[in-house]
Design an enzyme around this catalytic site. Structure first.
Site, PDB file in Angstrom:
ATOM      1  N   GLU A   5       4.524 -40.361-101.534  1.00 26.74           N
ATOM      2  CA  GLU A   5       3.836 -40.655-100.275  1.00 26.74           C
ATOM      3  C   GLU A   5       2.482 -39.963-100.242  1.00 26.74           C
ATOM      4  O   GLU A   5       2.327 -38.881-100.827  1.00 26.74           O
ATOM      5  CB  GLU A   5       4.658 -40.133 -99.086  1.00 26.74           C
ATOM      6  CG  GLU A   5       5.983 -40.830 -98.926  1.00 26.74           C
ATOM      7  CD  GLU A   5       6.752 -40.369 -97.682  1.00 26.74           C
ATOM      8  OE1 GLU A   5       7.771 -40.985 -97.375  1.00 26.74           O
ATOM      9  OE2 GLU A   5       6.323 -39.395 -97.026  1.00 26.74           O
ATOM     10  N   LYS A  50      -0.145 -37.478 -99.132  1.00 30.44           N
ATOM     11  CA  LYS A  50      -0.073 -36.205 -98.419  1.00 30.44           C
ATOM     12  C   LYS A  50      -1.283 -36.143 -97.497  1.00 30.44           C
ATOM     13  O   LYS A  50      -2.383 -35.794 -97.917  1.00 30.44           O
ATOM     14  CB  LYS A  50      -0.065 -35.022 -99.394  1.00 30.44           C
ATOM     15  CG  LYS A  50       0.138 -33.682 -98.701  1.00 30.44           C
ATOM     16  CD  LYS A  50       0.296 -32.564 -99.720  1.00 30.44           C
ATOM     17  CE  LYS A  50       0.845 -31.281 -99.124  1.00 30.44           C
ATOM     18  NZ  LYS A  50       0.087 -30.713 -98.043  1.00 30.44           N
ATOM     19  N   ARG A  67       4.168 -27.705 -86.670  1.00 28.02           N
ATOM     20  CA  ARG A  67       4.994 -27.195 -87.755  1.00 28.02           C
ATOM     21  C   ARG A  67       5.556 -25.820 -87.410  1.00 28.02           C
ATOM     22  O   ARG A  67       6.644 -25.456 -87.820  1.00 28.02           O
ATOM     23  CB  ARG A  67       4.101 -27.128 -88.982  1.00 28.02           C
ATOM     24  CG  ARG A  67       4.398 -26.020 -89.878  1.00 28.02           C
ATOM     25  CD  ARG A  67       4.402 -26.458 -91.273  1.00 28.02           C
ATOM     26  NE  ARG A  67       4.851 -25.356 -92.062  1.00 28.02           N
ATOM     27  CZ  ARG A  67       4.277 -24.975 -93.169  1.00 28.02           C
ATOM     28  NH1 ARG A  67       3.242 -25.640 -93.615  1.00 28.02           N
ATOM     29  NH2 ARG A  67       4.736 -23.965 -93.827  1.00 28.02           N
ATOM     30  N   GLU A 114       2.480 -36.823 -89.657  1.00 25.73           N
ATOM     31  CA  GLU A 114       1.233 -36.061 -89.736  1.00 25.73           C
ATOM     32  C   GLU A 114       0.163 -36.806 -88.937  1.00 25.73           C
ATOM     33  O   GLU A 114      -0.034 -38.003 -89.130  1.00 25.73           O
ATOM     34  CB  GLU A 114       0.819 -35.948 -91.218  1.00 25.73           C
ATOM     35  CG  GLU A 114      -0.353 -35.066 -91.491  1.00 25.73           C
ATOM     36  CD  GLU A 114       0.027 -33.609 -91.828  1.00 25.73           C
ATOM     37  OE1 GLU A 114       1.213 -33.219 -91.717  1.00 25.73           O
ATOM     38  OE2 GLU A 114      -0.890 -32.861 -92.184  1.00 25.73           O
ATOM     39  N   PHE A 121       6.643 -40.164 -91.473  1.00 23.60           N
ATOM     40  CA  PHE A 121       7.314 -40.203 -92.765  1.00 23.60           C
ATOM     41  C   PHE A 121       8.814 -39.936 -92.671  1.00 23.60           C
ATOM     42  O   PHE A 121       9.512 -40.017 -93.663  1.00 23.60           O
ATOM     43  CB  PHE A 121       6.654 -39.297 -93.801  1.00 23.60           C
ATOM     44  CG  PHE A 121       6.360 -37.896 -93.336  1.00 23.60           C
ATOM     45  CD1 PHE A 121       7.373 -36.969 -93.212  1.00 23.60           C
ATOM     46  CD2 PHE A 121       5.053 -37.514 -93.061  1.00 23.60           C
ATOM     47  CE1 PHE A 121       7.097 -35.684 -92.800  1.00 23.60           C
ATOM     48  CE2 PHE A 121       4.765 -36.217 -92.649  1.00 23.60           C
ATOM     49  CZ  PHE A 121       5.796 -35.302 -92.515  1.00 23.60           C
ATOM     50  N   LYS A 179       5.212 -31.339-103.627  1.00 31.18           N
ATOM     51  CA  LYS A 179       3.829 -31.748-103.354  1.00 31.18           C
ATOM     52  C   LYS A 179       2.986 -31.641-104.618  1.00 31.18           C
ATOM     53  O   LYS A 179       3.227 -30.788-105.472  1.00 31.18           O
ATOM     54  CB  LYS A 179       3.242 -30.911-102.228  1.00 31.18           C
ATOM     55  CG  LYS A 179       3.179 -29.444-102.524  1.00 31.18           C
ATOM     56  CD  LYS A 179       2.664 -28.659-101.326  1.00 31.18           C
ATOM     57  CE  LYS A 179       2.948 -27.194-101.495  1.00 31.18           C
ATOM     58  NZ  LYS A 179       2.507 -26.364-100.408  1.00 31.18           N
TER      59      LYS A 179
HETATM   60  P1  ATP Z   1       0.012 -27.078 -97.659  1.00 30.25           P
HETATM   61  O1  ATP Z   1      -0.958 -26.032 -97.260  1.00 30.25           O
HETATM   62  O2  ATP Z   1      -0.019 -27.451 -99.073  1.00 30.25           O
HETATM   63  O3  ATP Z   1       0.058 -28.250 -96.710  1.00 30.25           O
HETATM   64  P2  ATP Z   1       2.203 -26.101 -96.349  1.00 30.25           P
HETATM   65  O4  ATP Z   1       2.842 -24.812 -96.626  1.00 30.25           O
HETATM   66  O5  ATP Z   1       1.417 -26.286 -95.104  1.00 30.25           O
HETATM   67  O6  ATP Z   1       1.360 -26.409 -97.584  1.00 30.25           O
HETATM   68  P3  ATP Z   1       4.075 -27.784 -97.547  1.00 30.25           P
HETATM   69  O7  ATP Z   1       5.504 -27.789 -97.284  1.00 30.25           O
HETATM   70  O8  ATP Z   1       3.693 -27.064 -98.737  1.00 30.25           O
HETATM   71  O9  ATP Z   1       3.309 -27.233 -96.303  1.00 30.25           O
HETATM   72  O10 ATP Z   1       3.531 -29.245 -97.637  1.00 30.25           O
HETATM   73  C1  ATP Z   1       4.040 -30.163 -96.777  1.00 30.25           C
HETATM   74  C2  ATP Z   1       3.068 -30.403 -95.661  1.00 30.25           C
HETATM   75  O11 ATP Z   1       2.284 -31.531 -95.969  1.00 30.25           O
HETATM   76  C3  ATP Z   1       3.821 -30.789 -94.415  1.00 30.25           C
HETATM   77  O12 ATP Z   1       4.046 -29.665 -93.614  1.00 30.25           O
HETATM   78  C4  ATP Z   1       2.952 -31.794 -93.725  1.00 30.25           C
HETATM   79  O13 ATP Z   1       2.153 -31.136 -92.768  1.00 30.25           O
HETATM   80  C5  ATP Z   1       2.045 -32.319 -94.809  1.00 30.25           C
HETATM   81  N1  ATP Z   1       2.281 -33.742 -95.127  1.00 30.25           N
HETATM   82  C6  ATP Z   1       1.330 -34.705 -95.179  1.00 30.25           C
HETATM   83  N2  ATP Z   1       1.829 -35.886 -95.537  1.00 30.25           N
HETATM   84  C7  ATP Z   1       3.155 -35.712 -95.738  1.00 30.25           C
HETATM   85  C8  ATP Z   1       4.209 -36.574 -96.130  1.00 30.25           C
HETATM   86  N3  ATP Z   1       4.011 -37.861 -96.403  1.00 30.25           N
HETATM   87  N4  ATP Z   1       5.451 -36.033 -96.212  1.00 30.25           N
HETATM   88  C9  ATP Z   1       5.671 -34.733 -95.946  1.00 30.25           C
HETATM   89  N5  ATP Z   1       4.706 -33.862 -95.576  1.00 30.25           N
HETATM   90  C10 ATP Z   1       3.456 -34.341 -95.471  1.00 30.25           C
END
Ligand code: ATP
Length: 590
Positions: free
Chosen positions: A254, A256, A276, A306, A347, A430
Site C-alpha cells: 500500500e 505509505k 496515533r 491517514e 486502509f 514499511k
Molecule cells: P514513520 O515515522 O516511519 O511513519 P512511525 O513510527 O510514525 O514511523 P510506523 O509504524 O513506523 O509509524 O509506520 C506506519 C505509519 O505510516 C502509520 O502510523 C501511518 O501513520 C502511516 N501510514 C501511511 N499509509 C499507511 C498505510 N497504507 N498503512 C499503514 N500505515 C500507513
C-alpha cells in the site's frame, strides 16, 4: 484513602530509576488502595485525571499556582519566586512553604484532618473544568484549600500534579505489570491486561474492573465505539526483496501516505477522531467527520487511515505541514479547510456494527472495508497492489514517491494477518526511500498543456503541464504539473496568455503520457523551483535513462514568479541537465 500514602509512594518512586523497584512500590500502593478509588489513584499516578483521549487536562499556570501557595501560607509571591530560583520546581517550593508555615503557626497535629485522595481528586477536577469569569480565582481558592490541609510532602506532589508536571517516569506498561502482580501474579493475567489495554487504553477502568470483578471483569472489556484503540505499527526492512521474502513471496503493498494517522469512530449520531497517540482530533477535522459520515454505509464502524492535504487545483498530495495550523480557532480551521482540504485514505476497518474485526485476517478486513465505504472525493481507499513480482512492486514504489508518499507499507495477506492493536510486528513492514534528491537550483520549463481549474479556479487553469527539452530527440518531455506560486492576477490572466497558442491535439514535438485538457504550442518558458527530483513512472522526462520504464519528475513544483520571455523553448532546461541534477544531489535521509 489518605493522600499521604500516595505522596509517600511517589517519593520512593522518585528515589529509583529501576523499573522493578518502581513496580514493587506500585504493587504496595495498589495493595493499600480500596477498590473504589483504584481508578483515581492510577490516574493521579499518571499525573492526570482521566485517560488522555478524553482531553481533560490539568495544567494550572505557574503564576496561578504561586498565588494558591501564597493564599495558603501567607508567603509573598516575590519570596516564592526567589525560592523557585533556588529549588527549581514549584512542588519543592510548596513543600518548603508549608514546612515554614507549620513552624510559625501554632498547630496541633492531633487536630489535623487527613487529606484524602477523594478530596484531592475532587478539587483537581474542579480546577480542570473551571471556566468563564472568576474561574482563575476559583482555581486559586481550590488549590489553597488543598494546601491548607496538606503536609509538606503532600503539598509537593499536589502542586506538581496541578501544574501538569508530575512526571514520575512510570510507563503504562509498568502500571500493567504492577496491576497483574497486585491482583493475580499469573502470566495469563499479565497478557490479558495488556491485550485489553490495547483495545481499551484506560488503565483506571481496567484496574477497577480487575479489583472489583477479578479476571472475568477484565475479560468483559471489549472494543467500544468512541474509545480509541492503540494503533497497529509497522516494522522495517532495508529492501523490497527482503520484505517480499519475509512475507512469504506475496503480499499487499500500500502507499505509505505522509500525513496524519486518523482513527475514525462513526456512530449513529456521533463521530470521534483520534490521532496515533490517541489524542482527540475531532474538533480539528470537522471536514473529515462529515466526509466519513457520508462515505460510511453501516451503523457503527471504526476505521484506520491517514489524512493527507491535497492541492485543490492539481489534486496532488501536499506535505502535511500545510495543515499543521489546524490547531487554531474555529475560524482559522474553517479557512484551513477551504485552502487545504484533506483526503482520508482508509486502509483498515477494526469494528463494524457490534463486531470486533481485529481477529479477522487483513484480506477479509479489506473486503469488508470496501463493502461498507462508498469512496468520495474526500474519503478514498489506500492505493495498493497485491503482488509477488519485484519489478511491479518497485515500479509501484516509484509511483508512490512521485505521488507524494513516503514509500510503501507491505501487509501480510496470510491467515495470521490479524489487526494487532498496539504492536509493531512484521505483519506490516514499511519501506521508505533512503535518499532524497534536493533541488538546489531553479529550472526553466516549457508550458505544453494545461488542466481545467475547479472551485476557486473555475474558468482558468488549475495547473500547467511542464516539460524539459531533449535536444537529441528535439522534443519536450513532461516533468511536472505546476499549480502553485501564481498570484490571483497571474492565474486570471493565464487563459488569455495561452489563447493564441492553443491547439486541438498534443503538439508533435511533445512527449506526454498525461492527457491534458488543453494543449499548447511549446513556446512559453517559466522558472520553477521544486522540493526534489524523483523517479517517475508517469512523466516522460529522461525515460529509461536511470531506470527502465521510469522517468524523472519534480516534486512540489512552484512558479518563482519569473516568466523567462528571454528564453526560447529550446533554451529551456534540458533532460540531460535534470539527470545530472538528479545524480549529483542524492542525499541520504536515513
Ligand atoms: P514513520 O515515522 O516511519 O511513519 P512511525 O513510527 O510514525 O514511523 P510506523 O509504524 O513506523 O509509524 O509506520 C506506519 C505509519 O505510516 C502509520 O502510523 C501511518 O501513520 C502511516 N501510514 C501511511 N499509509 C499507511 C498505510 N497504507 N498503512 C499503514 N500505515 C500507513
Amino acid at each position: 484513602m489518605e493522600y499521604k500514602i500516595i505522596a509517600e509512594t511517589y517519593s520512593k518512586i522518585e528515589s529509583t530509576t529501576k523499573r522493578l523497584e518502581m513496580t514493587d512500590y506500585l504493587v504496595e500502593l495498589f495493595h493499600n488502595t480500596p477498590e473504589d478509588v483504584i481508578d483515581k489513584v492510577i490516574y493521579l499516578t499518571q499525573g492526570k485525571l482521566y485517560p488522555d483521549y478524553m482531553g481533560i487536562e490539568l495544567g494550572l499556570a505557574e503564576k496561578l499556582a504561586m498565588r494558591g501557595i501564597t493564599k495558603a501560607t501567607g508567603i509573598k509571591e516575590k519570596t516564592l519566586g526567589e525560592m523557585l530560583k533556588k529549588y527549581g520546581d514549584l512542588g519543592s517550593v510548596a513543600e518548603e512553604a508549608i514546612k515554614k508555615k507549620r513552624q510559625t503557626t501554632l498547630f496541633s497535629f492531633e487536630e489535623e484532618k487527613n487529606l484524602t485522595v477523594e478530596k484531592v481528586y475532587e478539587n483537581f477536577e474542579k480546577i480542570a473544568k473551571a471556566e468563564g469569569p472568576g474561574s482563575q480565582d476559583r482555581k486559586i481558592q481550590l488549590l489553597a484549600e488543598l494546601l491548607n490541609l496538606a503536609k509538606p510532602i503532600e503539598a509537593k506532589y499536589i502542586v506538581r500534579t496541578v501544574e501538569g508536571k508530575l512526571r514520575l517516569g512510570i510507563a503504562d506498561m509498568t502500571i500493567l505489570d504492577a496491576l497483574s502482580i497486585a491482583y493475580g501474579r499469573t502470566k495469563e493475567l499479565r497478557s490479558l491486561v495488556e491485550r485489553t489495554y490495547n483495545i481499551h487504553p484506560d488503565l483506571g477502568y481496567i484496574a477497577k474492573k480487575l479489583a472489583k470483578e477479578g479476571i472475568d471483569g477484565v475479560k468483559d472489556i471489549k472494543i467500544e465505539l468512541g474509545i480509541p484503540i492503540r494503533a497497529m505499527l509497522a516494522e522495517r526492512l532495508p529492501s523490497l526483496e527482503e520484505i517480499l521474502a519475509k512475507m512469504g513471496g506475496k503480499a499487499a503493498f500500500e502507499y505509505k501516505y505522509d500525513g496524519m494517522r486518523i482513527q475514525g469512530h462513526v456512530g449513529k449520531d456521533k463521530v470521534w477522531l483520534y490521532s496515533r497517540r490517541l489524542e482527540n482530533l475531532t474538533s480539528q477535522f470537522p471536514d473529515v467527520v462529515e466526509a466519513l459520515k457520508e462515505a460510511f454505509q453501516g451503523k457503527e464502524g471504526i476505521f484506520d487511515g491517514e489524512a493527507v492535504p491535497v492541492d485543490i487545483h492539481t489534486g496532488e498530495l501536499l506535505p502535511f505541514q500545510v495543515v499543521s495550523h489546524r490547531r487554531g480557532r474555529k475560524y482559522e480551521i474553517e479557512k484551513a479547510i477551504e485552502d487545504y482540504p484533506v483526503v482520508l485514505f482508509l486502509f483498515d476497518i477494526i469494528y463494524l456494527d457490534g463486531e470486533d474485526l481485529t481477529s479477522k485476517p487483513y484480506p477479509e478486513r479489506r473486503k469488508i472495508l470496501e463493502r461498507v465505504i462508498n469512496p468520495t472525493e474526500r474519503v478514498k481507499f489506500a492505493h495498493r497492489i497485491v503482488s509477488s513480482d519485484i519489478g511491479e512492486i518497485r515500479e509501484f514504489f516509484n509511483k508512490a514517491i512521485e505521488d507524494g508518499c513516503e514509500g510503501l507499507v507491505a501487509k501480510s495477506i496470510g491467515k495470521e494477518s490479524i489487526y494487532r492493536a498496539g504492536a509493531r510486528e512484521f505483519l506490516w513492514i514499511k519501506y521508505k526511500r533512503d535518499y532524497k534528491v534536493e533541488m538546489g537550483d531553479t529550472v526553466d520549463l516549457v508550458v505544453v498543456g494545461a488542466f481545467a481549474g475547479k472551485g476557486k479556479r473555475k474558468g482558468t487553469y488549475g495547473a500547467l503541464l511542464m516539460a524539459a527539452y531533449n535536444p537529441e530527440k528535439d522534443r519536450f518531455e513532461t516533468v511536472c504539473k505546476l499549480g502553485s506560486g501564481f498570484t490571483d492576477e497571474q492565474l486570471a490572466y493565464l487563459p488569455r496568455k495561452f489563447e493564441d497558442l492553443k491547439i486541438e491535439n498534443k503538439h508533435p514535438r511533445v512527449w506526454s503520457e498525461m492527457e491534458a485538457d488543453y494543449w499548447f504550442v511549446p513556446k512559453v518558458v517559466l522558472e520553477v523551483i521544486g522540493a526534489e527530483i524523483t523517479l517517475s513512472p508517469t512523466h516522460t522526462c529522461a525515460r529509461d535513462v536511470i531506470e527502465k520504464g521510469t522517468g524523472l519528475a519534480i516534486r512540489f513544483p512552484r512558479f518563482t514568479g519569473r516568466w523567462r520571455d528571454d528564453k526560447s523553448p529550446e533554451e529551456a532546461t534540458t533532460t540531460k541537465e535534470l539527470i545530472e541534477m538528479y545524480k549529483n544531489q542524492i542525499k541520504k535521509i536515513r
